[in-house]
Design a protein around this motif. Structure first.
Motif, PDB file in Angstrom:
ATOM      1  N   ILE A  57       5.152   7.241  -0.518  1.00 32.99           N
ATOM      2  CA  ILE A  57       5.336   6.653   0.802  1.00 32.99           C
ATOM      3  C   ILE A  57       4.718   5.267   0.834  1.00 32.99           C
ATOM      4  O   ILE A  57       3.532   5.101   0.517  1.00 32.99           O
ATOM      5  N   GLU A  58       5.521   4.288   1.199  1.00 29.79           N
ATOM      6  CA  GLU A  58       5.010   2.950   1.477  1.00 29.79           C
ATOM      7  C   GLU A  58       4.428   2.984   2.882  1.00 29.79           C
ATOM      8  O   GLU A  58       5.086   3.417   3.838  1.00 29.79           O
ATOM      9  N   VAL A  59       3.169   2.539   3.027  1.00 28.90           N
ATOM     10  CA  VAL A  59       2.478   2.543   4.319  1.00 28.90           C
ATOM     11  C   VAL A  59       2.483   1.121   4.879  1.00 28.90           C
ATOM     12  O   VAL A  59       2.130   0.171   4.180  1.00 28.90           O
TER      13      VAL A  59
ATOM     14  N   LYS B 210       8.938   6.173  21.116  1.00 26.30           N
ATOM     15  CA  LYS B 210       8.236   7.418  21.445  1.00 26.30           C
ATOM     16  C   LYS B 210       7.251   7.843  20.363  1.00 26.30           C
ATOM     17  O   LYS B 210       6.277   8.533  20.660  1.00 26.30           O
ATOM     18  N   ASN B 211       7.529   7.483  19.121  1.00 19.22           N
ATOM     19  CA  ASN B 211       6.676   7.855  17.994  1.00 19.22           C
ATOM     20  C   ASN B 211       6.407   6.630  17.139  1.00 19.22           C
ATOM     21  O   ASN B 211       7.308   5.845  16.873  1.00 19.22           O
ATOM     22  N   THR B 212       5.153   6.488  16.697  1.00 19.75           N
ATOM     23  CA  THR B 212       4.748   5.349  15.874  1.00 19.75           C
ATOM     24  C   THR B 212       5.212   5.532  14.431  1.00 19.75           C
ATOM     25  O   THR B 212       4.798   6.482  13.753  1.00 19.75           O
ATOM     26  N   ILE B 213       6.045   4.632  13.976  1.00 18.41           N
ATOM     27  CA  ILE B 213       6.482   4.610  12.573  1.00 18.41           C
ATOM     28  C   ILE B 213       5.390   3.912  11.768  1.00 18.41           C
ATOM     29  O   ILE B 213       4.919   2.839  12.139  1.00 18.41           O
ATOM     30  N   PHE B 214       5.007   4.533  10.633  1.00 18.18           N
ATOM     31  CA  PHE B 214       3.979   3.898   9.810  1.00 18.18           C
ATOM     32  C   PHE B 214       4.321   3.841   8.332  1.00 18.18           C
ATOM     33  O   PHE B 214       3.524   3.371   7.528  1.00 18.18           O
ATOM     34  N   GLY B 215       5.522   4.275   7.953  1.00 18.85           N
ATOM     35  CA  GLY B 215       5.864   4.200   6.543  1.00 18.85           C
ATOM     36  C   GLY B 215       7.285   4.640   6.260  1.00 18.85           C
ATOM     37  O   GLY B 215       8.059   4.953   7.175  1.00 18.85           O
ATOM     38  N   LYS B 216       7.603   4.618   4.958  1.00 19.84           N
ATOM     39  CA  LYS B 216       8.912   5.101   4.515  1.00 19.84           C
ATOM     40  C   LYS B 216       8.793   5.638   3.102  1.00 19.84           C
ATOM     41  O   LYS B 216       7.978   5.184   2.299  1.00 19.84           O
ATOM     42  N   VAL B 217       9.625   6.631   2.822  1.00 19.90           N
ATOM     43  CA  VAL B 217       9.693   7.235   1.483  1.00 19.90           C
ATOM     44  C   VAL B 217      10.386   6.233   0.556  1.00 19.90           C
ATOM     45  O   VAL B 217      11.398   5.634   0.929  1.00 19.90           O
ATOM     46  N   ILE B 218       9.832   6.048  -0.641  1.00 20.75           N
ATOM     47  CA  ILE B 218      10.395   5.088  -1.596  1.00 20.75           C
ATOM     48  C   ILE B 218      10.587   5.733  -2.968  1.00 20.75           C
ATOM     49  O   ILE B 218       9.820   6.605  -3.355  1.00 20.75           O
TER      50      ILE B 218
ATOM     51  N   MET C  63       0.848  -1.165   0.000  1.00 18.17           N
ATOM     52  CA  MET C  63       0.000   0.000   0.000  1.00 18.17           C
ATOM     53  C   MET C  63       0.896   1.231   0.000  1.00 18.17           C
ATOM     54  O   MET C  63       1.877   1.282   0.742  1.00 18.17           O
ATOM     55  N   SER C  64       0.551   2.207  -0.824  1.00 13.60           N
ATOM     56  CA  SER C  64       1.346   3.424  -0.871  1.00 13.60           C
ATOM     57  C   SER C  64       0.477   4.622  -1.206  1.00 13.60           C
ATOM     58  O   SER C  64      -0.649   4.484  -1.693  1.00 13.60           O
ATOM     59  N   VAL C  65       1.025   5.795  -0.920  1.00 14.56           N
ATOM     60  CA  VAL C  65       0.401   7.061  -1.297  1.00 14.56           C
ATOM     61  C   VAL C  65       1.479   7.937  -1.911  1.00 14.56           C
ATOM     62  O   VAL C  65       2.673   7.734  -1.657  1.00 14.56           O
ATOM     63  N   THR C  66       1.068   8.893  -2.708  1.00 13.67           N
ATOM     64  CA  THR C  66       1.991   9.907  -3.201  1.00 13.67           C
ATOM     65  C   THR C  66       1.511  11.251  -2.688  1.00 13.67           C
ATOM     66  O   THR C  66       0.365  11.646  -2.939  1.00 13.67           O
ATOM     67  N   LEU C  67       2.395  11.923  -1.949  1.00 14.80           N
ATOM     68  CA  LEU C  67       2.143  13.302  -1.541  1.00 14.80           C
ATOM     69  C   LEU C  67       2.692  14.178  -2.655  1.00 14.80           C
ATOM     70  O   LEU C  67       3.895  14.178  -2.920  1.00 14.80           O
TER      71      LEU C  67
END
Length: 163
Positions: free
Chosen positions: A14-16, A115-123, A1-5
């Protein structure tokens, strides 16, 4: 799953991590699909550290909301680390205060693990170039972005929530 900003500086894909952090992913994808992030400014930037966005365009940098009607709990996963450029993580004001705001790392930040929830990465190469352009946008010594940096709109790719 991904989105493009689609940003003023170029596209960020971003891969979610839907399976690892389902509640955070659902919130982010639903906000993306509803155009919530359209015109959202990147309001904080610290070159060599991170850039933050996710407030509605009219709400100012202190607004952070979720699809759940209130802020929601963290989804910390030991396998997900703030260990690289391009990691996407929820911004918060302490434990269990996730809403709509998120940040993208410019560099490893292990002090944020737990401390912070990671939910994706830039690809993708184009996205890495866009991240470099965002890092170069002027900000003052308190991190307030002075240059033009905003999300124009978002494309959701293969949205499982839209069915």
């Amino acid at each position: 799953m991904s989105v493009t900003l689609h940003t003023t500086q170029g596209d960020l894909k971003i891969e979610v991590f839907c399976e690892s952090v389902p509640k955070t992913a659902e919130n982010f994808l639903a906000l993306c699909a509803s155009s919530f992030y359209t015109s959202s400014p990147f309001h904080r930037s610290y070159p060599g550290f991170m850039i933050q966005t996710g407030s509605p365009a009219s709400g100012g940098p202190k607004v952070s909301t979720s699809i759940y009607g209130s802020l929601f709990e963290d989804e910390m996963r030991p396998s997900l680390r703030h260990n690289a450029r391009g990691i996407v993580s929820m911004a918060n004001k302490g434990p269990n205060t996730n809403g709509s705001q998120f940040f993208i790392l410019f560099a490893s930040a292990p002090h944020l693990d737990g401390k912070n929830t990671i939910f994706g990465k830039v690809i993708g190469a184009e996205s890495i170039e866009t991240l470099a352009k965002l890092e170069a946008v002027e900000a003052d010594n308190k991190g307030k972005v002075k240059g033009e940096a905003r999300i124009k709109h978002v494309t959701v790719h293969a949205n499982p929530l839209a069915g």
